[in-house]
Design an enzyme around this catalytic site. Structure first.
Site, PDB file in Angstrom:
ATOM      1  N   TYR A  60       0.794  -1.228   0.000  1.00 38.25           N
ATOM      2  CA  TYR A  60       0.000   0.000   0.000  1.00 38.25           C
ATOM      3  C   TYR A  60       0.827   1.279   0.000  1.00 38.25           C
ATOM      4  O   TYR A  60       0.370   2.304  -0.487  1.00 38.25           O
ATOM      5  CB  TYR A  60      -0.957   0.010   1.206  1.00 38.25           C
ATOM      6  CG  TYR A  60      -2.080  -0.992   1.052  1.00 38.25           C
ATOM      7  CD1 TYR A  60      -3.175  -0.715   0.237  1.00 38.25           C
ATOM      8  CD2 TYR A  60      -2.043  -2.213   1.693  1.00 38.25           C
ATOM      9  CE1 TYR A  60      -4.205  -1.632   0.075  1.00 38.25           C
ATOM     10  CE2 TYR A  60      -3.064  -3.146   1.540  1.00 38.25           C
ATOM     11  CZ  TYR A  60      -4.137  -2.845   0.729  1.00 38.25           C
ATOM     12  OH  TYR A  60      -5.156  -3.743   0.572  1.00 38.25           O
ATOM     13  N   LYS A 202     -17.083  14.783  -2.479  1.00 40.31           N
ATOM     14  CA  LYS A 202     -15.969  15.171  -3.372  1.00 40.31           C
ATOM     15  C   LYS A 202     -15.511  13.959  -4.179  1.00 40.31           C
ATOM     16  O   LYS A 202     -15.004  14.097  -5.284  1.00 40.31           O
ATOM     17  CB  LYS A 202     -14.840  15.838  -2.600  1.00 40.31           C
ATOM     18  CG  LYS A 202     -14.120  14.965  -1.569  1.00 40.31           C
ATOM     19  CD  LYS A 202     -13.064  14.062  -2.131  1.00 40.31           C
ATOM     20  CE  LYS A 202     -12.617  13.023  -1.131  1.00 40.31           C
ATOM     21  NZ  LYS A 202     -11.590  12.104  -1.627  1.00 40.31           N
ATOM     22  N   ASP A 255     -10.593  19.306   0.052  1.00 41.23           N
ATOM     23  CA  ASP A 255     -10.490  17.915  -0.414  1.00 41.23           C
ATOM     24  C   ASP A 255     -10.910  17.790  -1.882  1.00 41.23           C
ATOM     25  O   ASP A 255     -10.366  16.972  -2.636  1.00 41.23           O
ATOM     26  CB  ASP A 255     -11.377  17.031   0.475  1.00 41.23           C
ATOM     27  CG  ASP A 255     -10.952  15.573   0.450  1.00 41.23           C
ATOM     28  OD1 ASP A 255      -9.979  15.249  -0.263  1.00 41.23           O
ATOM     29  OD2 ASP A 255     -11.594  14.757   1.139  1.00 41.23           O
ATOM     30  N   SER A 265      -5.478  10.031  -6.735  1.00 37.09           N
ATOM     31  CA  SER A 265      -6.846   9.731  -6.304  1.00 37.09           C
ATOM     32  C   SER A 265      -7.406   8.531  -7.055  1.00 37.09           C
ATOM     33  O   SER A 265      -7.411   8.500  -8.285  1.00 37.09           O
ATOM     34  CB  SER A 265      -7.748  10.944  -6.527  1.00 37.09           C
ATOM     35  OG  SER A 265      -9.108  10.530  -6.606  1.00 37.09           O
ATOM     36  N   ARG A 266      -7.917   7.559  -6.295  1.00 40.23           N
ATOM     37  CA  ARG A 266      -8.515   6.367  -6.916  1.00 40.23           C
ATOM     38  C   ARG A 266      -9.823   6.718  -7.603  1.00 40.23           C
ATOM     39  O   ARG A 266     -10.150   6.187  -8.653  1.00 40.23           O
ATOM     40  CB  ARG A 266      -8.750   5.247  -5.872  1.00 40.23           C
ATOM     41  CG  ARG A 266      -7.513   4.509  -5.401  1.00 40.23           C
ATOM     42  CD  ARG A 266      -6.761   5.205  -4.298  1.00 40.23           C
ATOM     43  NE  ARG A 266      -7.555   5.747  -3.227  1.00 40.23           N
ATOM     44  CZ  ARG A 266      -7.754   5.122  -2.074  1.00 40.23           C
ATOM     45  NH1 ARG A 266      -7.199   3.968  -1.840  1.00 40.23           N
ATOM     46  NH2 ARG A 266      -8.480   5.682  -1.122  1.00 40.23           N
ATOM     47  N   GLU A 292     -14.271   4.541  -2.988  1.00 36.38           N
ATOM     48  CA  GLU A 292     -15.551   4.722  -2.291  1.00 36.38           C
ATOM     49  C   GLU A 292     -16.634   5.322  -3.180  1.00 36.38           C
ATOM     50  O   GLU A 292     -17.812   5.005  -3.041  1.00 36.38           O
ATOM     51  CB  GLU A 292     -15.356   5.629  -1.064  1.00 36.38           C
ATOM     52  CG  GLU A 292     -14.470   5.049   0.039  1.00 36.38           C
ATOM     53  CD  GLU A 292     -15.212   4.027   0.904  1.00 36.38           C
ATOM     54  OE1 GLU A 292     -16.306   3.587   0.511  1.00 36.38           O
ATOM     55  OE2 GLU A 292     -14.661   3.674   1.962  1.00 36.38           O
TER      56      GLU A 292
HETATM   57  N1  LIG Z   1      -6.023   6.556   0.655  1.00 38.32           N
HETATM   58  C1  LIG Z   1      -6.279   7.803   0.914  1.00 38.32           C
HETATM   59  O1  LIG Z   1      -5.567   8.706   0.433  1.00 38.32           O
HETATM   60  C2  LIG Z   1      -7.411   8.169   1.808  1.00 38.32           C
HETATM   61  C3  LIG Z   1      -8.427   7.284   2.092  1.00 38.32           C
HETATM   62  N2  LIG Z   1      -9.450   7.654   2.916  1.00 38.32           N
HETATM   63  C4  LIG Z   1     -10.522   6.751   3.237  1.00 38.32           C
HETATM   64  O2  LIG Z   1     -10.013   5.685   4.053  1.00 38.32           O
HETATM   65  C5  LIG Z   1     -10.821   4.527   3.903  1.00 38.32           C
HETATM   66  C6  LIG Z   1      -9.902   3.340   3.653  1.00 38.32           C
HETATM   67  O3  LIG Z   1      -9.268   3.577   2.409  1.00 38.32           O
HETATM   68  P1  LIG Z   1      -7.789   3.179   2.050  1.00 38.32           P
HETATM   69  O4  LIG Z   1      -6.949   2.904   3.221  1.00 38.32           O
HETATM   70  O5  LIG Z   1      -7.312   4.195   1.111  1.00 38.32           O
HETATM   71  O6  LIG Z   1      -8.102   1.823   1.253  1.00 38.32           O
HETATM   72  P2  LIG Z   1      -7.116   0.692   0.823  1.00 38.32           P
HETATM   73  O7  LIG Z   1      -7.766  -0.022  -0.287  1.00 38.32           O
HETATM   74  O8  LIG Z   1      -5.743   1.247   0.630  1.00 38.32           O
HETATM   75  O9  LIG Z   1      -7.079  -0.242   2.114  1.00 38.32           O
HETATM   76  C7  LIG Z   1      -8.208  -0.834   2.652  1.00 38.32           C
HETATM   77  C8  LIG Z   1      -7.773  -1.762   3.771  1.00 38.32           C
HETATM   78  O10 LIG Z   1      -8.922  -2.406   4.308  1.00 38.32           O
HETATM   79  C9  LIG Z   1      -8.711  -3.837   4.269  1.00 38.32           C
HETATM   80  N3  LIG Z   1      -9.998  -4.470   4.080  1.00 38.32           N
HETATM   81  C10 LIG Z   1     -10.625  -4.797   2.931  1.00 38.32           C
HETATM   82  N4  LIG Z   1     -11.806  -5.385   3.186  1.00 38.32           N
HETATM   83  C11 LIG Z   1     -11.910  -5.437   4.533  1.00 38.32           C
HETATM   84  C12 LIG Z   1     -12.864  -5.960   5.421  1.00 38.32           C
HETATM   85  N5  LIG Z   1     -13.964  -6.551   4.991  1.00 38.32           N
HETATM   86  N6  LIG Z   1     -12.631  -5.838   6.738  1.00 38.32           N
HETATM   87  C13 LIG Z   1     -11.521  -5.256   7.202  1.00 38.32           C
HETATM   88  N7  LIG Z   1     -10.559  -4.766   6.414  1.00 38.32           N
HETATM   89  C14 LIG Z   1     -10.755  -4.856   5.103  1.00 38.32           C
HETATM   90  C15 LIG Z   1      -7.754  -4.059   3.125  1.00 38.32           C
HETATM   91  O11 LIG Z   1      -7.077  -5.305   3.299  1.00 38.32           O
HETATM   92  C16 LIG Z   1      -6.831  -2.857   3.291  1.00 38.32           C
HETATM   93  O12 LIG Z   1      -5.871  -3.118   4.296  1.00 38.32           O
HETATM   94  C17 LIG Z   1     -11.785   4.831   2.726  1.00 38.32           C
HETATM   95  O13 LIG Z   1     -13.029   5.154   3.251  1.00 38.32           O
HETATM   96  C18 LIG Z   1     -11.152   6.044   2.052  1.00 38.32           C
HETATM   97  O14 LIG Z   1     -12.130   6.867   1.433  1.00 38.32           O
HETATM   98  C19 LIG Z   1      -9.491   8.882   3.486  1.00 38.32           C
HETATM   99  C20 LIG Z   1      -8.503   9.797   3.255  1.00 38.32           C
HETATM  100  C21 LIG Z   1      -7.385   9.516   2.401  1.00 38.32           C
HETATM  101  O1  LIG Z   2      -9.755  11.113   0.234  1.00 35.05           O
HETATM  102  C1  LIG Z   2      -8.744  11.188  -0.413  1.00 35.05           C
HETATM  103  C2  LIG Z   2      -7.937  12.414  -0.449  1.00 35.05           C
HETATM  104  O2  LIG Z   2      -8.349  13.341   0.495  1.00 35.05           O
HETATM  105  C3  LIG Z   2      -8.312  10.048  -1.241  1.00 35.05           C
HETATM  106  O3  LIG Z   2      -9.030  10.071  -2.416  1.00 35.05           O
HETATM  107  P1  LIG Z   2      -9.257   8.730  -3.217  1.00 35.05           P
HETATM  108  O4  LIG Z   2     -10.036   7.797  -2.331  1.00 35.05           O
HETATM  109  O5  LIG Z   2      -9.961   9.125  -4.457  1.00 35.05           O
HETATM  110  O6  LIG Z   2      -7.883   8.171  -3.510  1.00 35.05           O
END
Ligand SMILES: NC(=O)C1=CN([C@@H]2O[C@H](COP(=O)(O)OP(=O)(O)OC[C@H]3O[C@@H](n4cnc5c(N)ncnc54)[C@H](O)[C@@H]3O)[C@@H](O)[C@H]2O)C=CC1
Ligand SMILES: O=C(CO)COP(=O)(O)O
Length: 379
Positions: A60, A202, A255, A265-266, A292
């Site tokens: 990651y 957003k 954001d 951004s995904r 998301e």
């Molecule tokens: N990546 C970013 O830049 C940001 C992400 N977010 C938010 O954070 C949240 C998590 O996103 P990310 O970490 O980016 O996603 P990611 O895809 O990088 O990681 C998700 C994690 O959750 C785990 N996972 C998957 N299914 C699961 C389940 N059923 N139970 C428990 N764990 C599970 C995965 O193995 C992984 O470790 C989302 O809501 C996203 O919108 C918020 C701000 C920034």
């Molecule tokens: O929330 C985010 C940045 O603030 C991450 O955006 P994405 O989930 O689109 O990567």
């Protein structure tokens, strides 16, 4: 300042971060670099081992060295033992199941913080609402964090701000004091719906921007969608009890800019693939990380309909996802045939548009005459 357990102690505060994806791992680093005693829970034991032993999360956060003191486990009971603050960063659709697993191990006085930016598909609930529904804790001990926070940039320690929101200012401040370090600053507010909806909405506008980018349109189209997208975000959020200022703060405009501009951004990337002509199924297969926005479109449009809020951009994203609208046909003048009578297409004159204008005026007045930061975000 005090917490309900006595004087606050950001240094050494025992915290758990649940979810070791890109954001959970980055947030664990933020907390550890701020002096907290952090335990990061990963679903997969091999990932927990890599984080704990090699200070890496190569899937990651490739190339990032994690702090030496950051511990990791795949056992929820160990992660939660003694945790005063619990930060959750799992995909939104899995939150409810994860909360059920958390409940027996949760410290009675813990503060629970959502780092997620989605709504539950089946119920349309925000993440803090799902937390309040499942966990046996008072609403005043729930907080959310949102803002322009692309994980990889922060993991590289690029200076960034976010906002911590809770219905209790004391809780928001307790969380902000722990979620702060030399490269990451947390502001506070008490507008939980505005802060959460900013992060959710957003994503949808970023998908739209990606679509037009992929379809080959340029900066005018993107700026039109970004600006009108902010109006949709504000209209919607205000209809659900948010303060318009919040949408012009870090969790809204901040954001929106970061997500709509960045290839990191995904949501933006998924949109670009759709704009290039890939079908939704192929896009979902290609996206290896949580996107998301794709799950939020349906529930957000349902909620918008219930309050009579017009969301022409989000509606067109839905149609592109469904394959009923060609990406090139997305119309950045952004009206729909079913727009309610009396709503006009003039910029800023729709109901929420004037709410937005009022918010901008207030923010401008604050900047000009002092008395606080722009948006409702406070230091
Ligand atoms: N990546 C970013 O830049 C940001 C992400 N977010 C938010 O954070 C949240 C998590 O996103 P990310 O970490 O980016 O996603 P990611 O895809 O990088 O990681 C998700 C994690 O959750 C785990 N996972 C998957 N299914 C699961 C389940 N059923 N139970 C428990 N764990 C599970 C995965 O193995 C992984 O470790 C989302 O809501 C996203 O919108 C918020 C701000 C920034
Ligand atoms: O929330 C985010 C940045 O603030 C991450 O955006 P994405 O989930 O689109 O990567």
């Amino acid at each position: 300042m005090k917490t309900r357990n006595g004087p606050r102690k950001p240094h050494g505060t025992r915290v758990a971060v649940l979810g070791a994806g890109s954001w959970g791992t980055t947030f664990a680093k933020i907390l550890a670099d701020g002096g907290a005693d952090v335990m990061l829970w990963a679903r997969r034991p091999e990932l927990a081992r890599e984080i704990q032993e090699a200070q890496r999360n190569s899937d990651y956060l490739p190339g990032i060295n994690l702090p030496r003191g950051l511990r990791s486990t795949s056992r929820l009971d160990l992660a939660l033992a003694g945790a005063e603050q619990v930060y959750i960063s799992v995909p939104s659709q899995s939150l409810r199941d994860n909360l059920e697993a958390i409940t027996p191990h949760l410290h009675a006085d813990a503060i629970v913080v959502s780092l997620m930016k989605g709504v539950e598909k089946a119920s349309g609930l925000r993440m803090s609402q799902v937390i309040a529904e499942v966990l046996p804790i008072d609403e005043s001990r729930i907080a959310v964090i949102s803002g322009p926070n692309l994980a990889l940039e922060i993991a590289k320690e690029q200076p960034t701000a976010a906002v911590v929101s809770s219905s209790s200012l004391e809780t928001a401040q307790a969380v902000a004091s722990v979620s702060r370090n030399r490269y990451f600053h947390s502001f506070v507010n008490t507008d939980v719906p505005g802060t959460e909806f900013g992060g959710v909405l957003k994503n949808l506008i970023a998908v739209a921007i990606g679509i037009v980018d992929g379809a080959g349109y340029g900066e005018n189209t993107k700026a039109s969608i970004l600006t009108r997208g902010l109006v949709e975000m504000t209209d919607f959020s205000v209809a659900y009890g948010a303060q318009a200022e919040t949408l012009s703060g870090l969790a809204g405009l901040g954001d929106l800019i970061a997500t709509c501009q960045s290839p990191l951004s995904r949501n933006n990337t998924a949109g670009r693939l759709l704009g290039q002509g890939y079908h939704l199924k192929d896009v979902v297969e290609r996206m290896q990380q949580t996107t998301e926005g794709l799950a939020s479109v349906g529930p957000i449009l349902e909620l918008a309909k219930a309050k009579g809020v017009a969301m022409p951009i989000v509606e067109q994203v839905r149609q592109v996802l469904a394959g009923t609208l060609a990406p090139r046909d997305i119309a950045p003048h952004l009206t729909t045939d079913d727009e309610p009578q009396g709503e006009r297409t003039n910029d800023g004159q729709a109901q929420g548009g004037s709410a937005l204008r009022r918010a901008f005026k207030r923010a401008f007045d604050q900047l000009r005459y002092g008395g606080g930061s722009a948006g409702g975000d406070r230091p």
